[in-house]
Each structure stands twice: as C-alpha cells, then as structure tokens.
Design an enzyme around this catalytic site. Structure first.
Site, short mmCIF file in Angstrom:
data_model
loop_
_atom_site.label_atom_id
_atom_site.label_comp_id
_atom_site.label_asym_id
_atom_site.label_seq_id
_atom_site.Cartn_x
_atom_site.Cartn_y
_atom_site.Cartn_z
N LYS A 86 0.83 -1.21 0.00
CA LYS A 86 0.00 0.00 0.00
C LYS A 86 0.86 1.26 0.00
O LYS A 86 0.61 2.20 -0.75
CB LYS A 86 -0.93 0.00 1.21
CG LYS A 86 -2.05 -1.01 1.12
CD LYS A 86 -3.05 -0.84 2.22
CE LYS A 86 -2.52 -1.23 3.57
NZ LYS A 86 -2.40 -2.67 3.77
N CYS A 170 -12.52 2.24 15.76
CA CYS A 170 -11.38 1.32 15.66
C CYS A 170 -10.46 1.31 16.89
O CYS A 170 -9.78 0.33 17.09
CB CYS A 170 -10.57 1.58 14.41
SG CYS A 170 -9.80 3.19 14.32
N MET A 171 -10.40 2.38 17.66
CA MET A 171 -9.48 2.31 18.79
C MET A 171 -9.98 2.95 20.08
O MET A 171 -9.22 3.14 21.01
CB MET A 171 -8.09 2.84 18.42
CG MET A 171 -8.08 4.05 17.55
SD MET A 171 -7.80 5.62 18.35
CE MET A 171 -9.28 6.20 18.90
N MET A 351 -7.89 -4.65 16.03
CA MET A 351 -9.34 -4.67 16.06
C MET A 351 -9.94 -5.88 16.77
O MET A 351 -11.07 -5.84 17.22
CB MET A 351 -9.89 -4.60 14.63
CG MET A 351 -9.51 -3.32 13.91
SD MET A 351 -9.93 -1.84 14.81
CE MET A 351 -8.34 -1.24 15.31
N GLY A 388 -4.94 1.85 13.09
CA GLY A 388 -5.16 1.58 11.67
C GLY A 388 -5.13 2.80 10.79
O GLY A 388 -5.09 2.69 9.57
N GLN A 389 -5.16 3.99 11.38
CA GLN A 389 -5.18 5.21 10.58
C GLN A 389 -3.92 6.02 10.86
O GLN A 389 -3.34 5.95 11.94
CB GLN A 389 -6.41 6.04 10.91
CG GLN A 389 -7.71 5.33 10.59
CD GLN A 389 -8.91 6.23 10.80
OE1 GLN A 389 -9.30 6.97 9.93
NE2 GLN A 389 -9.46 6.19 11.99
#
Lengths: 810, 85
Positions: A86, A170-171, A351, A388-389
């Site tokens: 990615k 997500c967190m 997650m 994740g971000q």
C-alpha cells in the site's frame, strides 16, 4: 531509442541502488545513502505514508508537478527504507480519474456544480439556523492541524461538542483501556520493543497483512539468526499464522477467558512478579452499578489481591479450555512464558480486542497480565495497541477530536480542563459546553431519526472518512437519512464514496502531499510534511474549509467566532505582524497555517506530559515520539519508553517505574479483573455461523483510495466470503460460487472463497469490508462496548445459502 | 513500464536456497544485486500495474524466499493517470 534504453537502464539501476541501500541498513543498522545520483530531474521530499497507523516514511519523487516515484525512506526509524504494497502505491492514489474537483450541491435530487463561495455560504447558514443541531464527523486521517481546527471551531466557536472521529470505530476501546489502567492514553512502549522482545504475542492482530512493515521488522531479526517466538492468537488462520511458531485458535469473544486463565495460573502458582505488583500496581474491578456513568466505569472500584485471586479462581485451564477451545496445556504454556523473567514479551493488538462489545475489558486484562508478571517497562516488555489510521493517535486522541475530549488529553467534564482550554483559546469562562457530545453511533442515530422523534442532529459535516460504508448496521445508522426530510449531509472528500451518494453538499478536498500536514502514529511519533503538488481542479484543504466557514459565520455576526478580545478564532499573522486573511483561499499559503495552528496546539500538550517540540524540529526529523523534552544544550529529545526511569525524564529518580498519571494518584497502574461473559449474539439453529469482518492487504479501510490504484484493485477486485472447506462441502457449495450471507440485520450476495488467503475454522465466515458495492456492514451487529462506545464488527450470527445462479462469481 | 526495487529476505537454511540465483537469472526483467547475509536486493521491470503484484507474489513464492519488501517504485508517466472506476 538509445535515450529510451538509457532511461530504462537508469531506472533499473536506481531501483537496485535503493534496494541495496535498504539491505545495507539491515546489515549495519546505520543509515546509508544511495551512491547513485538522481539525474532524472525528480525532486524528492519526505512524508509519512497516507495509509495506516504504522507511520512509515516515504520519499516522494515529484516531476513536472506530479508525483512520479515513491521510495521507502532509509533515514526513517519506523520503516528503514521498506514499504508494504500500500505504501508503495501511495502516490498513485492521488491520480484516480474520478477525483472530486468542484463543490457539488444537490438540487432536485442531483449533485450540481456550485462555487466555493456558495458552498461556504450554505454551510454557514445551516449552522446559523441551528448551531446545537450541527455535528462534525472526522477521522484519524485528519492531519493534526485539520483536527485541531475542527475541534476549536465546534467546541470553542459553536459551544457544541458534537464532534467525533471514525477512530471511535477502531481504537476507542484501546483509549479507555489505557486511561483506566494508567490514567493517560497511548502506549508506554514503541516499535523498538519489536527489536528487543523474545516473544511476540499477536492478539487478534494479523500483522503480516495489516502492518507488514512492522512484521517484516520482526522477521528480519530471525533472518539475522535471532530467536523470536511468534504466537498468533486468533479466530482465523491468516498470513501471519504461516510465520508463527504457535497458533492458538479461540472461539470468538473468549479472549477474556484466556487472559483470566493466564492471570489465574500466575497467581495460583505464585509466579507473578510480586515485587513489581507490590511497588507499582493496585487491583480494580467494575463498579457494582452497571449503569454507572462512564467516568465512574472508567475508575472502577478498588479490590484487594485476595479478592482478585478469588475472582480469578474459576478460570482454571480446564474451564478456559471449555470456554475458548484453546487446550489447557496451551493456557499453561502462555502462563509459563509470562512467568519467566528472563524473557521479554511484547503483546500487540488491534481490532480483535478493540472492535469488541467488551473491548475496554479485554484491553484492561491484557495490560493486567503484563503488569502482574512484571513484563512492563523494559525494552521488549510491553503491551502495545496498534492503530489503523495515520493519525488516529495524533489527531483523534492527542488533539482530542472525540466528543468527550479537549486538546492534550483534557476532558469536557473536568471544569479545570475546560477553564484551561478557554484560557488558551482566549474565550470567556463558561463558553465551552460542560456536556459531552454524541459519540459516533449516537450521532448517526440522531441524524437518522426525525426531529420530532428525538433526532436532535440536523446537519453533519463529514471530513476524510466514509461512514456510509464503515458504520455498523447501516440500515439503522446511515441509510434512513435518505428518507428523512430536513437532514443535511455535507461531505468533504477526494473521491465519490458510499457517503457522497447521500450527501447534499460535496466538497472536493486536497489529499496527502497536495497540502501541508502532520500526523501522529501508533508509537506517539509526530511526523511532518510539506505540500509538494497542487490539488486537482478546485480541491482545497480541509483545514481551509473549516476556517472559511468560521470566517463566514464571523462576518454574519455569529458571536462564538470571536475570542474575548474580539479577534477571529483563526487569526494568524505573518512575520511582519500583519494578519493574513487565510480564509481567502488565494492567501491560504501566504503563511504556513499548519505551523501556526501546530504552535497554538503545542501549548496544550504539556498537561498530560505529551510534550511536543516546535514545528521546525519535525521539519528536520523523521518524526519524534512524545514527550519531547528540551535538553540543556537546547536540543530536543524524544521518549521511547514512557514511565521508565531510564528513558523518561518525567519519572522521579530512583522510582524505576512511575505511573505519573495514575487514576489513584499514587503513581500506580491498575490491574483490572473483568469476567468472561457470553457475546450479545451467538450462532444458533437459524444463524449457525460466526461472521467476522476485517481488512485485506491490498485495501485500506473502505477502499475509496486503494480501489483506485489499478494494481491493488486488480489484485483484490471485490469482496468475498471465506468459509471452511468442510462447511462448504456439507452444503454442496463450491469455490467461487455465489452465496447469500444473511444476518438478523440484512443479507448480502458474495462469491465464496474456500481455502483462499484466510482460513476460518469450521462454523466461521469472514468478509472484508473494503468493497463499496458489497457492504458487509449491512450485516454487522454493531453492539457497543458500554464504556468506549466502540462497535463490535468481529462477531455476529449468520446463515449462508446458495444464491440464484445469475450472480457474478470469482 | 514500472520499475521496482525490492528486498528479498531469504531463509538461509532452505534446501533450495542455492538455486535461487539461477532461478532469478532466468527472468530478464530481474536484476539482482549482491546478496548480503539473508538479504538480496532486486530490481524488476513490470510491463503493467497488474504485473507488479504478480511479480511480488511470484517472488514471495520462490523456495527460500521468506518475505518480499518494497523499497522503490517508479511509475511510467503514461500510466500515471490511473483509475479503475
């Protein structure tokens, strides 16, 4: 022809030189520079990758106003010149053919181009009509200055706390875990732990696919002959499993039982670290009243060691085996590892722990096992959540764009914190609303409810995220918008998405190196970059959009847009001391607005010892991990290991470890007890499968960027459902066949993938969520963790049946 | 044409590791650098974007290759107007 050949040869040599440089780093652990001069006219600059929370640095090559090359940055500690698939394609994500380039307003059911002036006016008028019914929904993809501007605009300007980021999805459970254990958010350790651990436990964490560069860092140690034991604790086999020494598969939701089982054995056999616990820890349990307010739930109630031991007594290896399916001897094996002081153990999770209807509890238990065993505070001994971000930590958590936060770890409900914030923003005392705003699920539920039925949100402005795809249970939390008059959805984005499909106003945004930015990654590292190319068409920076609306409200006489000295909330001066009208796009880059905002934000960072360095220090570096403290010689020093005396200047001399934000004000961390409880929905006769959702290597989040990169799209063109071969055989289903997956919320037609990349056990299904044409969140349960308000995307009950034969297949 | 710079992490104990150089030499699209311990730098030319991923997977599947990391990518200017919509 010769020239063409030479150019090809040059490109090949350049690629080989970059690869050789990366190898050299691995050998010498010292940064090396390619010896090949770049004669191709490319200008190179540094930036963190746009995608996940790892925070890899890339070198971005620009030629003639376009990004034409990407390299891993060999000077970056995080990735040491390496990138995953990615990051390697991150440049191409800018150039999808359907970039949004003009503001669009829905008129007579269709989105029609309008001017920026009209778009700003529309937003300002909507807010002016009902400021308390306005909400902002952002994300951990906001840069730090963007999130700060949005936060100040709504909490400081509108006296409204209805702002939340998708990081809630997500967190949030990691946040409540850290807060209730240490009294302050974010990991104590860092990626260096991966270089020092003897054992790496990955809890519900498919690191090989989700954080491949970090995983490669561990495999790299093995390649150098070091012994690192890798343990995958998961509900489904993945690429991570292939590299692991041990795979412990557990029944969904039973991770709490496993962690309690480890703690039980440590205590019963007297193999916990009694000295560490005696000196640095206390024991905690949930308050008796399960309906107690969140702050009370976060603090919990004291319990004694004897109470804790008694609470754990039922979690014998045999009982845990019965609950989790993990053999009793494997529970003993894990406890034996934690009992050994000669080993260094790092736990990572994402997650699997966080998107869990008991996410806060399972986060607490994992910290608790590390604390109970003393596996904390030394390099390699750390419980660490991964994000994740790219700026879930930097923007959502540190800037405080969650609905209950103020910048720098302050809380809306704390009067002192509100007062400090009002002082720093030069606002009248009492201006900040002393009531927390709506968290994500509630915000969207209120937006999707008619006003006369309690739907108190009428306008939502979405920036840098795609809730029309990522929210759970879309039929409840997003789709109703289309049927309710009077609701107005504004979306700032770079591409059309499932969210823009229902938007009333769409604003084209700049992306990544089309603007200045700062991100904060998973290991407390703040990273900076400069704009390198122009955005397409009329696309503009998200922070500018906020400031322009604020200025329009200011000009319309909205009182909150001035501070108590009568100055505009976003008043910035140039070096000559003159105010620059940055709300005018033509003037926005006359000064570095990012720097001005960051320097203002930086004042907030010291209260919770999250000290940030001046902006220019980040320009010079590949990021620094907070707290960043000034040294006697004037230099700035980052902190790798928080709460540890050997590295953290805020720890008292002689303390060894000091939890200086302890919730019990005694420098101690809390070891929590939380019982295993059954999940809110389990398979039954009607819905016999567990359904888990998640990501794939090729696509990041909802795929709105990565699906526009042809090679990523070609590698993973659409979603699918994974099923165990025996389950498929029992139902007479074949690989590639179309099936219908059904839950109590909805159904979805998907191709079946048997023995594909992931391998769910019998009775389980897996669907990735990147595909906007196959929205798996029509199926998910979305039951919330009662404390963090984070939804559970990882488990619900589902049924599968053969689809009519006309549907496309693999 | 897209040019890739990759690093192969090798499994030195793999029985077929000695055959890896000859396998790579069969592909004119690949140029290898000097192997250093367990790492081999590699440049690859891929005809199109999908071929990049195919190369990645092909290399990862070679006996003796434990992991493939990407370090460099140069896109062909004519391919830079990407899009799949």
């Amino acid at each position: 022809m010769n020239s063409q050949m030479n150019r090809r040869q040059f490109h090949r040599l350049a690629a080989l030189a970059a690869a050789s440089t990366a190898v050299q780093w691995r050998l010498t652990q010292a940064s090396a520079k390619s010896s090949l001069p770049d004669a191709s006219g490319i200008q190179w600059d540094k930036a963190p990758c746009r995608f996940c929370g790892t925070g890899c640095h890339v070198r971005v090559g620009v030629k003639e106003g376009r990004v034409v090359a990407i390299e891993g940055d060999p000077l970056a500690d995080v990735n040491r010149g390496l990138l995953c698939a990615k990051g390697y394609h991150v440049g191409l994500a800018l150039y999808g053919k359907d970039r949004l380039t003009r503001p669009l307003l829905r008129k007579s059911g269709r989105l029609k181009p309008i001017s920026w002036e009209e778009a700003i006016e529309v937003i300002a008028r909507r807010i002016q009509e009902a400021p308390a019914q306005f909400a902002i929904y952002g994300s951990g993809q906001w840069t730090i200055p963007e999130g700060y501007a949005a936060n100040k605009f709504i909490k400081g300007g509108l006296s409204n706390n209805h702002i939340d980021p998708n990081a809630r999805l997500c967190m949030a459970s990691a946040v409540t875990g850290f807060l209730s254990v240490y009294g302050v958010d974010e990991p104590a350790g860092c990626y260096d732990d991966l270089d020092h651990c003897d054992v790496l436990l990955m809890w519900g964490n498919n690191m090989a696919e989700m954080h491949p560069v970090l995983f490669s860092r561990v495999l790299d140690r093995r390649a150098r002959g070091q012994k690192v034991t890798l343990i995958d604790l998961a509900t489904r086999r993945t690429r991570t499993t292939e590299h692991c020494d041990h795979y412990l598969e557990f029944k969904p939701h039973t991770d709490l039982a496993i962690l309690n089982g480890i703690a039980h054995l440590l205590l019963e056999e007297g193999r916990h670290d009694a000295a560490f616990v005696e000196r640095h820890c206390r024991f905690r349990k949930a308050p008796r009243d399960p309906a107690a307010p969140t702050p009370v739930q976060l603090l919990g109630e004291d319990m004694t060691l004897a109470d804790y031991r008694a609470a754990l007594a039922p979690y014998t290896p045999a009982h845990v085996e019965k609950l989790s399916g993990v053999p009793a001897e494997k529970i003993r094996f894990l406890a034996d590892l934690f009992a050994r002081r000669d080993l260094r153990i790092t736990s990572t999770w994402r997650m699997g722990f966080n998107q869990h209807s008991r996410g806060t509890a399972v986060n607490r238990l994992c910290h608790g096992v590390h604390l109970l065993s003393g596996h904390f505070g030394r390099p390699g001994d750390a419980p660490t959540s991964l994000t994740g971000q790219p700026s879930a930590c930097g923007t959502a958590r540190e800037v405080g764009t969650l609905c209950h936060f103020l910048p720098g770890g302050r809380l809306i409900l704390n009067p002192d914190h509100r007062r400090e914030t009002e002082q720093l923003w030069n606002l009248p005392e009492g201006h900040i609303l002393p009531k927390i705003g709506h968290h994500t699920a509630l915000l969207w539920e209120k937006f999707c409810t008619p006003a006369d039925q309690g739907g108190d949100i009428s306008t939502v402005w979405v920036q840098v995220t795609n809730p029309g795809q990522s929210l759970p249970n879309l039929a409840k939390l997003f789709d109703p918008k289309a049927r309710i008059p009077g609701k107005f959805l504004i979306v700032s984005d770079v591409y059309p998405t499932a969210t823009t499909e229902l938007a009333d106003l769409v604003l084209p945004s700049s992306m990544w190196v089309e603007k200045n930015g700062l991100y904060g990654n998973s290991e407390r590292r703040t990273q900076q970059w400069f704009r390198m190319v122009q955005p397409p068409g009329e696309a503009r920076d998200d922070a500018w959009q906020i400031i322009a609306v604020a200025r329009r409200l200011h000009d319309l006489g909205f009182p909150g847009m001035k501070d108590k000295s009568g100055r505009f909330l976003f008043s910035f001066k140039n070096e000559q001391g003159a105010e620059v009208p940055v709300w005018d796009w033509k003037r926005y880059y006359d000064i570095n607005v990012d720097k001005a905002i960051f320097e203002e934000y930086r004042q907030f960072s010291r209260a919770k010892h999250k000290d940030l360095a001046p902006y220019d220090e980040y320009v010079r570096s590949r990021g620094m991990r907070w707290p960043v403290t000034r040294q006697p010689d004037g230099s700035w020093r980052e902190t790798k290991f928080r709460f540890s005396e050997f590295d953290n200047p805020y720890v008292k001399k002689g303390a060894g470890i000091q939890f200086y934000h302890s919730t019990t004000k005694d420098d101690r961390a809390q070891i929590w007890f939380a019982p295993y409880e059954p999940p809110p929905e389990s398979p039954d006769a009607q819905y016999p499968f567990w359904l888990c959702t998640g990501r794939v290597l090729e696509h990041w989040h909802t795929g709105s960027m990565t699906r526009r990169v042809p090679q990523l799209h070609a590698a993973m063109p659409h979603a699918y459902v994974e099923m165990h071969p025996e389950d498929a055989k029992d139902r007479g289903l074949g690989n590639g066949e179309s099936v219908i997956v059904q839950t109590r919320r909805g159904e979805l037609r998907l191709p079946l993938w048997i023995s594909g990349r992931g391998h769910p056990p019998r009775g389980s299904l897996f669907i990735p969520f990147f595909d906007e044409r196959l929205l798996c969140n029509q199926l998910t349960l979305g039951d919330l963790d009662p404390i963090s308000k984070e939804p559970d995307y990882k488990k619900c009950a589902a049924a599968v049946r053969r689809a009519p034969p006309t549907t496309p297949s693999l | 044409m897209i040019t890739l710079g990759l690093v192969l992490t090798l499994d030195p104990d793999h029985p077929e590791i000695s055959r890896l150089p000859s396998r790579l030499a069969e592909w004119p699209e690949c140029s290898t650098g000097s192997r250093q311990d367990a790492w081999l730098p590699l440049a690859v030319e891929a005809l199109d974007e999908e071929a990049c991923r195919n190369w990645h997977d092909r290399l990862a599947a070679l006996p003796g290759v434990a992991f493939v990391d990407v370090v460099h990518v140069r896109f062909n200017d004519s391919n830079s107007d990407s899009g799949n919509s």
